[in-house]
Design a protein around this motif. Structure first.
Motif, short mmCIF file in Angstrom:
data_model
loop_
_atom_site.label_atom_id
_atom_site.label_comp_id
_atom_site.label_asym_id
_atom_site.label_seq_id
_atom_site.Cartn_x
_atom_site.Cartn_y
_atom_site.Cartn_z
N ASP A 218 0.94 -1.28 0.02
CA ASP A 218 0.08 0.04 0.01
C ASP A 218 0.92 1.20 -0.26
OD1 ASP A 218 -2.20 -1.66 0.04
OD2 ASP A 218 -2.70 -1.26 2.02
N SER A 237 -8.99 6.97 -2.29
CA SER A 237 -9.01 5.89 -1.41
C SER A 237 -7.97 5.06 -2.22
CB SER A 237 -10.30 5.08 -1.55
OG SER A 237 -10.59 5.01 -2.95
N GLN A 238 -7.31 3.88 -1.44
CA GLN A 238 -6.33 2.84 -2.11
C GLN A 238 -6.96 1.93 -2.89
OE1 GLN A 238 -3.45 3.16 -0.90
NE2 GLN A 238 -2.46 1.13 -1.87
N GLU A 239 -8.18 2.15 -3.31
CA GLU A 239 -8.97 1.15 -4.17
C GLU A 239 -8.68 1.84 -5.47
OE1 GLU A 239 -9.92 -0.88 -0.68
OE2 GLU A 239 -10.07 1.45 -1.46
N GLU A 240 -9.13 3.27 -5.36
CA GLU A 240 -8.91 4.43 -6.56
C GLU A 240 -7.62 4.41 -7.17
OE1 GLU A 240 -12.36 7.53 -6.65
OE2 GLU A 240 -11.77 7.39 -4.49
N ARG A 241 -6.80 4.57 -6.07
CA ARG A 241 -5.19 4.71 -6.38
C ARG A 241 -4.67 3.60 -7.24
NH1 ARG A 241 -2.01 7.10 -1.32
NH2 ARG A 241 -2.98 9.05 -1.17
N LEU A 242 -5.14 2.37 -6.93
CA LEU A 242 -4.87 1.13 -7.47
C LEU A 242 -5.41 1.08 -9.01
CD1 LEU A 242 -2.76 -1.12 -7.02
CD2 LEU A 242 -4.83 -2.23 -5.94
N PHE A 243 -6.44 1.66 -9.01
CA PHE A 243 -7.16 1.31 -10.29
C PHE A 243 -6.59 2.49 -11.54
CE2 PHE A 243 -10.27 3.58 -13.21
CZ PHE A 243 -10.90 2.38 -13.74
N GLU A 273 1.74 -9.18 -6.57
CA GLU A 273 0.87 -8.20 -6.81
C GLU A 273 1.33 -7.30 -8.13
OE1 GLU A 273 -1.79 -7.33 -5.26
OE2 GLU A 273 -1.59 -8.81 -3.80
#
Length: 477
Positions: A218, A237-243, A273
């Protein structure tokens, strides 16, 4: 990225690009859109279509052509930008001959081709320089015994297919970062990647209790977004960053170097990952441990230098620091240094530095009283001997450097934290550079930042925590 087309082909491509100047559909790659000039225009004009960017380059070339061949530039503008026939151009310019118009047009295309070729050459050199500036500054002037490894790594980084994650594995001080730096610089010369990013993973979790492995990932994603997607809000958010990061890495080819992995579990988790984030982008890791096999990844193990290369390194480094006795010594006199620490470049350099200030026999006897472990423990033991010979100001600067960030620390920051005046600060910095204890992380004419090797940092933290020599050797790093 493709090479610049030869002049004859480039001239044909330019001619065809002019013929398509007013076309609605996007031009194929052979109509200049694979030029760096066009791609750099696309970066600045991200909302504009490729057709617009190709036309911008054509107009830029025409503008320069006007300074050398005004009439030829005028012919090209009227013919292709204004969509006029040769006979119409002949009448407007009063050239009184269609053949003369054709001849001047051909001559204009030849000169325009040279102009665009020169602009492209300059753009490529500028891009290469910009990408190299994002790497850690070179800590070497020459590398020994790496030809085979360099070729293998270069081929993996230039491949059009898997592996998408490549790991350089080896003990501390063996030269993983130097090999990565050296090879990536060669790859950049080919402009194979859209851009490069260099991160030092030790910035993610320092000390004897690193972050849990998922949190390390992360933190890494956060660092990558800061560098590659700076417009993203810190509240994302972390999910958005990753996307968003995955979208970028999947749409363009990036090379991301993640340097200084220490823990085996970190390396294994990150590989699993990162493979999902890659293709066509690629990750290059440096790790103290060799990861288990994983689909989409490959590792290269760095062995110690052979005796021949170790002695060559000793002489080369001795010459760099002005240690004439070691430069002139024969193999038999230098061999005990290799036998004591093996072919570890970092350890060999520190031994050369120590031998410059202490008789080699007493130095080797002192170090040989207790058997040296391999890897980090060996370096920590040697570094204690080095530490004892440093000036107080140099020790102060080294202690301050444990606070440096990934980018390093500039002289003003070191001065502020060390409370050393310039008259004492710069001799201390020069002393540490001369002893290979301070690295230049980045350098320009006006600015320079400094950092320390991770092994040096571990030793210093042990000292600051009140650890003894034995504690240092037994640190779980």
């Amino acid at each position: 990225m493709k090479k610049i087309p030869p002049p004859a082909q480039l001239k044909k491509d330019i001619h065809q690009a002019f013929k398509h100047f007013h076309k609605v559909q996007e031009p194929p790659d052979n109509l200049l859109s694979n030029l760096v000039l066009v791609q750099e225009t696309q970066k600045k004009e991200s909302a504009k279509p490729k057709r617009y960017c190709v036309n911008v380059v054509l107009e830029k070339g025409l503008t320069q052509l006007e300074n050398h061949q005004a009439e030829g530039a005028q012919i090209l503008r009227k013919r292709f930008l204004d969509n006029k026939s040769i006979s119409e151009v002949d009448k407007e310019l009063g050239l009184s001959s269609l053949d003369r118009v054709k001849h001047k047009q051909s001559s204009a295309f030849s000169e325009l081709t040279q102009i665009i070729w020169d602009l492209e050459f300059a753009a490529r050199n500028a891009l290469i320089t910009a990408q190299k500036s994002k790497l850690e500054a070179k800590s070497y002037t020459e590398l020994f015994g790496i030809d085979k490894l360099h070729k293998e790594l270069r081929n993996l980084l230039m491949a059009e297919a898997s592996p998408w994650v490549v790991t350089l594995a080896g003990i501390g001080g063996i030269g993983k970062t130097s090999l990565a730096n050296f090879t990536v610089r060669h790859v950049i010369e080919r402009l194979h990647y859209h851009d490069v990013v260099w991160l030092k993973i030790s910035e993610v979790g320092r000390g004897k209790r690193p972050y849990p492995t998922p949190q390390t990932f992360d933190k890494l994603i956060g660092q990558l977004c800061q560098k590659m997607l700076p417009a993203l809000s810190s509240q994302t958010s972390q999910e958005e960053r990753l996307f968003h990061l995955q979208q970028l890495l999947k749409s363009q080819r990036f090379l991301i170097i993640i340097d200084d992995l220490e823990l085996q579990e970190d390396t294994a988790y990150l590989i699993s990952e990162l493979v999902a984030l890659s293709n066509p982008s690629r990750f290059l890791l440096t790790s103290r441990t060799k990861p288990a096999p994983h689909a989409g990844s490959q590792s290269i193990s760095l062995p110690e230098l052979t005796e021949v290369y170790s002695l060559a390194l000793i002489r080369h480094y001795a010459e760099e620091i002005g240690f004439a006795e070691a430069v002139q010594a024969n193999d038999k006199e230098l061999l005990p240094m290799y036998k004591l620490v093996g072919g570890n470049p970092f350890c060999l350099k520190q031994l050369v530095n120590l031998a410059r200030h202490r008789p080699l026999k007493s130095l080797l006897d002192s170090l040989g009283k207790r058997p040296l472990d391999s890897g980090d423990g060996m370096y920590q033991h040697i570094l204690k001997e080095t530490w004892l010979g440093l000036s107080d100001d140099a020790k102060t600067v080294l202690a301050v450097m444990t606070l440096a960030t990934e980018a390093g620390m500039d002289a003003d920051q070191i001065a502020k934290l060390s409370v050393l005046p310039d008259a004492r600060l710069w001799p201390a910095i020069n002393e540490l550079i001369g002893r290979s204890l301070l690295e230049i992380r980045s350098s320009t004419l006006w600015e320079r930042s400094y950092g320390i090797h991770r092994l040096t940092e571990l030793f210093l933290r042990s000292l600051m925590n009140g650890g003894s020599d034995e504690d240092t050797e037994n640190d779980d790093v």
